[in-house]
Write an enzyme that holds these catalytic residues in place. Structure first.
Site, short mmCIF file in Angstrom:
data_model
loop_
_atom_site.label_atom_id
_atom_site.label_comp_id
_atom_site.label_asym_id
_atom_site.label_seq_id
_atom_site.Cartn_x
_atom_site.Cartn_y
_atom_site.Cartn_z
N HIS A 164 0.81 -1.22 0.00
CA HIS A 164 0.00 0.00 0.00
C HIS A 164 0.84 1.26 0.00
O HIS A 164 0.28 2.37 -0.01
CB HIS A 164 -0.98 -0.01 1.18
CG HIS A 164 -0.36 0.17 2.52
ND1 HIS A 164 -0.36 1.39 3.17
CD2 HIS A 164 0.27 -0.69 3.34
CE1 HIS A 164 0.25 1.26 4.35
NE2 HIS A 164 0.64 0.00 4.47
N CYS A 209 1.48 6.51 12.33
CA CYS A 209 1.42 5.78 13.62
C CYS A 209 1.56 6.75 14.78
O CYS A 209 1.06 6.51 15.87
CB CYS A 209 2.55 4.77 13.72
SG CYS A 209 2.98 4.00 12.22
C1 LIG Z 1 9.50 2.55 6.98
C2 LIG Z 1 8.21 1.89 7.34
N1 LIG Z 1 8.24 0.61 7.80
C3 LIG Z 1 7.10 -0.03 8.14
C4 LIG Z 1 5.86 0.59 8.02
C5 LIG Z 1 4.61 -0.20 8.39
O1 LIG Z 1 3.90 -0.51 7.23
P1 LIG Z 1 2.49 -1.29 7.38
O2 LIG Z 1 2.12 -1.73 6.00
O3 LIG Z 1 1.54 -0.25 7.93
O4 LIG Z 1 2.72 -2.42 8.33
C6 LIG Z 1 5.80 1.91 7.56
C7 LIG Z 1 4.48 2.63 7.49
N2 LIG Z 1 4.63 4.03 7.78
C8 LIG Z 1 3.46 4.86 7.73
C9 LIG Z 1 2.44 4.44 8.77
S1 LIG Z 1 3.12 4.49 10.37
C10 LIG Z 1 3.85 6.33 7.89
O5 LIG Z 1 2.94 7.18 7.99
O6 LIG Z 1 5.08 6.62 7.88
C11 LIG Z 1 6.98 2.56 7.19
O7 LIG Z 1 6.95 3.82 6.72
#
Ligand SMILES: Cc1ncc(COP(=O)(O)O)c(CN[C@@H](CS)C(=O)O)c1O
Length: 399
Positions: A203, A326
């Site tokens: 995503h 987050c």
């Molecule tokens: C470097 C990095 N590593 C892991 C994640 C987590 O991805 P997920 O698909 O949500 O599990 C993110 C997601 N960062 C979003 C949501 S906290 C941001 O607003 O920066 C990311 O940027």
């Protein structure tokens, strides 16, 4: 007008991605592990999706790409697998992470730290960057893993993955990099650098939410965390997310096709937008733009609480963030600004704008107008802000 400038948090699903996924919800919906036509109908889509994902990170087929639910799961898995396999058994006792990793790495590091693992949190410098040498200075013969992200989600800072990979190879220490903010923004090639584990989420590059991946180089270890039907070669049990695999594969293919556009046109738009923002008095950007992913700006507006700015932007139809999604719920200072030692009145005033290939110049022009109006309104009602005299020590150099 609605303007979405929070693409580091999540992105819109590309229409072509959605179109390729749809049949796997309503026509080819069988369980791939069943023994009938409804199952075998899904296999070509799965194969094509996996091929595209392998190609997108230039992974040889002998290596493993394991489909997960997201990067958070993938990051947890790498660190917890190392813990079970290396720390709990007493073979090793230490891991190294950067202090600005995503919470899915930091929180997992703290969890295994509470279970007896020594953890080194590498500091970032005043530009928000990790110095590769700090990795070598902290590696010991008991180090089980180095985990440093390819690019930071808040600042866009690109970390020295190539140098860190070489240091890890020299010391025979496994190297994991969280590539969530790199894929689709800069070239990610697991054969060009010494990367043993690499994690990402669909995503973030116009694929669906709920699907991610964990790349593992041949010969490396990974302890299964999910046991059951032995899917994914026994590494991760659970019925395959067929639409997710199809969608992530198509999104990966498109991300690679659009990389030149991202690195040239989006970068130009970002730079021009940033130049205009920096014309506003008492604004500061941490990381030099040539050391950042092409779509990201983390900019501080002295005297304006980040959440207040977000409120004004949102009322005008503009979506941005104060840093990672987050961390958006709390009124805490931006963690990266704190890590670089920014003054208190700056650490709370950061706004992250993250563009995508769908961002238009009209949207940025509109956003600039709204930001200028918000700065005047919010500084006008601020009890703490007074235009600083020239030469005021900001704790950061305006870039
Ligand atoms: C470097 C990095 N590593 C892991 C994640 C987590 O991805 P997920 O698909 O949500 O599990 C993110 C997601 N960062 C979003 C949501 S906290 C941001 O607003 O920066 C990311 O940027």
């Amino acid at each position: 007008m609605k303007v979405y400038l929070d693409n580091n948090a999540t992105t819109i699903v590309d229409p072509q991605v959605f179109a390729e996924m749809e049949p796997y919800f309503v026509q080819r919906y069988g369980n791939p592990n069943s023994l009938h036509i409804f199952a075998s109908d899904t296999h070509p889509g799965i194969k094509a999706g996996m091929e595209r994902i392998y190609a997108g990170i230039n992974s040889p087929r002998e290596d493993s790409v394991i489909i997960t639910s997201c990067a958070t799961e993938s990051n947890n898995w790498v660190l917890k697998s190392i813990y079970f396999d290396q720390i709990l058994t007493g073979k090793k006792n230490h891991i190294i992470v950067s202090e600005v990793e995503h919470p899915s790495v930091i929180a997992t590091a703290k969890f295994i730290e509470s279970m007896g693992c020594k953890v080194t949190y590498l500091p970032i410098n005043s530009e928000g960057l990790i110095e590769a040498q700090s990795v070598e200075e902290n590696i010991t013969d008991k180090t089980a893993l180095v985990s440093v992200m390819w690019a930071n989600n808040e600042t866009g800072a690109i970390f020295p993955v190539e140098e860190i990979g070489a240091i890890c190879k020299k010391h025979n220490v496994p190297f994991h990099t969280d590539a969530v903010q790199a894929i689709g923004k800069i070239p990610v090639d697991v054969q060009s650098f010494n990367v043993d584990y690499l994690t990402f989420s669909a995503h973030k590059f116009h694929g669906p939410k709920g699907v991610g991946a964990l790349y593992m180089k041949k010969g490396k270890e990974l302890m299964p965390l999910l046991h059951g039907g032995s899917q994914m070669g026994g590494y991760r049990s659970g019925t395959l997310n067929v639409p997710g695999i199809v969608g992530m594969g198509k999104a990966m293919e498109q991300a690679i096709d659009a990389l030149d556009y991202e690195m040239s046109e989006i970068r130009k738009m970002r730079d021009a937008f940033e130049d205009e923002l920096l014309k506003i008095e008492d604004t500061f950007v941490v990381t030099p733009r040539e050391k950042r992913t092409p779509n990201t700006i983390l900019i501080s507006f002295r005297g304006i609480e980040g959440e207040s700015m977000l409120w004004d932007l949102s009322r005008a139809g503009i979506g941005a963030s104060t840093g990672s999604a987050c961390a958006s719920e709390d009124l805490e200072a931006n963690s990266v600004m704190e890590a670089i030692g920014a003054a208190e009145d700056l650490a709370h005033t950061a706004i992250r704008f993250s563009l995508s290939r769908y961002t238009t110049q009209d949207e940025l022009d509109y956003t600039l107008k709204v930001v200028n109006a918000a700065v005047i309104r919010l500084r006008g009602i601020s009890s703490s802000y007074a235009y600083a005299p020239a030469g005021h020590e900001s704790g950061l150099d305006a870039h």
